[in-house]
Write an enzyme that holds these catalytic residues in place. Sequence first.
Site, PDB file in Angstrom:
ATOM      1  N   HIS A  71       5.007 -30.478  28.539  1.00 22.82           N
ATOM      2  CA  HIS A  71       4.394 -31.655  27.907  1.00 22.82           C
ATOM      3  C   HIS A  71       5.137 -32.946  28.268  1.00 22.82           C
ATOM      4  CE1 HIS A  71       7.347 -30.574  24.795  1.00 22.82           C
ATOM      5  NE2 HIS A  71       7.240 -31.812  24.354  1.00 22.82           N
ATOM      6  N   CYS A 156     -24.918 -32.802  13.149  1.00 25.02           N
ATOM      7  CA  CYS A 156     -25.070 -32.294  11.780  1.00 25.02           C
ATOM      8  C   CYS A 156     -26.407 -32.686  11.163  1.00 25.02           C
ATOM      9  CB  CYS A 156     -23.926 -32.792  10.910  1.00 25.02           C
ATOM     10  SG  CYS A 156     -23.894 -34.596  10.752  1.00 25.02           S
TER      11      CYS A 156
END
Length: 181
Positions: A71, A156
Amino acid sequence: MATITLAVTGSISAYKAADLISQLRKYGHQVHVLMTEAAQAFITPLTLQVLSQNRVHLDTMEEPDPSKVNHIQLAKDSDLFLVAPASANTLAKLANGIADNIVTATALALPVTTPKLLAPAMNTNMYLNPASQNNLARLQELGYQMVEPRASLLACGDYGIGALAEIPTILEAVKEVLDLA
């Protein structure tokens, strides 16, 4: 061209990362993809690996090269850190310096000079929630630039702001940020 680290987080619009990667590659950019666990529920890492032509990074603790901390190296190599889609959960973590996954750990390791761009995508109520708005304001204070979500019929069934910006809009923001860097 630029090395773009694309962080894909848990939103139904994660599937649009495939098109975004394809378009970024057409412009000649190198794309390194990071995915949260939630993003992997919406689109497979293999799809994004094939399109980016790079390994997809899924786990902070996975270290493919023992001579480098993954990372940290990803952060150092980034000419632009782009989170698209940026979920409410990831925005909250980024705003508060929580580094508990590959996306947030890489973000925290970015040099302060690395441009950072967010494209939020979530339900209207989540986006308009004062906590999310506070997180977005905090992230702007921390140097993140925004590609505003759009109003649309959401997955949704609600209609309102929160849909991921159109891919051409994100690409234009990438171009602007990189031209300034």
